[in-house]
Design a protein around this motif. Sequence first.
Motif, PDB file in Angstrom:
ATOM      1  N   ASP A  23      -2.196   8.102  -2.060  1.00  0.00           N
ATOM      2  CA  ASP A  23      -1.226   8.851  -2.865  1.00  0.00           C
ATOM      3  C   ASP A  23      -1.789   9.211  -4.239  1.00  0.00           C
ATOM      4  O   ASP A  23      -1.543  10.309  -4.742  1.00  0.00           O
ATOM      5  CB  ASP A  23       0.070   8.047  -3.062  1.00  0.00           C
TER       6      ASP A  23
ATOM      7  N   ASN B 225       6.166  12.449   2.174  1.00  0.00           N
ATOM      8  CA  ASN B 225       5.889  11.359   1.249  1.00  0.00           C
ATOM      9  C   ASN B 225       6.864  11.366   0.069  1.00  0.00           C
ATOM     10  O   ASN B 225       6.595  11.969  -0.961  1.00  0.00           O
ATOM     11  CB  ASN B 225       4.448  11.510   0.761  1.00  0.00           C
TER      12      ASN B 225
ATOM     13  N   LEU C 256       5.538  10.613  -3.452  1.00  0.00           N
ATOM     14  CA  LEU C 256       4.778  11.684  -4.075  1.00  0.00           C
ATOM     15  C   LEU C 256       5.684  12.829  -4.531  1.00  0.00           C
ATOM     16  O   LEU C 256       5.338  13.585  -5.431  1.00  0.00           O
ATOM     17  CB  LEU C 256       3.736  12.197  -3.075  1.00  0.00           C
TER      18      LEU C 256
END
Length: 194
Positions: free
Chosen positions: A57, A119, A122
């Motif tokens: 990430d 995600n 993120l």
Amino acid sequence: MHPHKKQEDINNSRQKIIDTATALVMERGVKGTSLADIASAAGISKGTLFYHFSAKDDLIYELTEKHFDKITRANLKRAEQMQGCSLQEILQESLLGILQAENRGKLNLYLLQEAVIENPALKSRFADKYVEFQNTMIQFLNMVAPPMDNDKAIAVSRLLVAVLDGLIIQWLLDPDAIPVKDIAAVIAQIINNE
């Protein structure tokens, strides 16, 4: 070893990782690119990769930052170079400059997919970067457009970012189908209140 040289080596190693990761993500997407793939392609150990990026990430976010920074710097530089040209001409050149970097368009889509769909961690970092991108678009507008109030500048900057995202998708599907000149003319009319 000289401390300055050691820092330079660290910076070079980090940049090599970012460049390698960018190329792999543009080719394979975020999901199709592992940290092991990146380390192998960069010719470094996984330990060296983890020294710079403790998690995928973190690396993906840095790619996002570099991607947006590159787009915004190029856009602002292009606008500075075109002082004296019409708003439509500046918009047309700016759009073309972003769209013609096809690999960057693919990277943009992969990063959006990762941040928005895959995600959640993120997503908020990506949203912050989008706000910065919109603010840079306000700077761009202040350079090239007639003065406008803050609310309109914010609305137009968001419109420009949305148009760019949509045009990137369309460009990747069929670049010949995008009437960039006409789109620039319409955006210029909106900005100029015509």
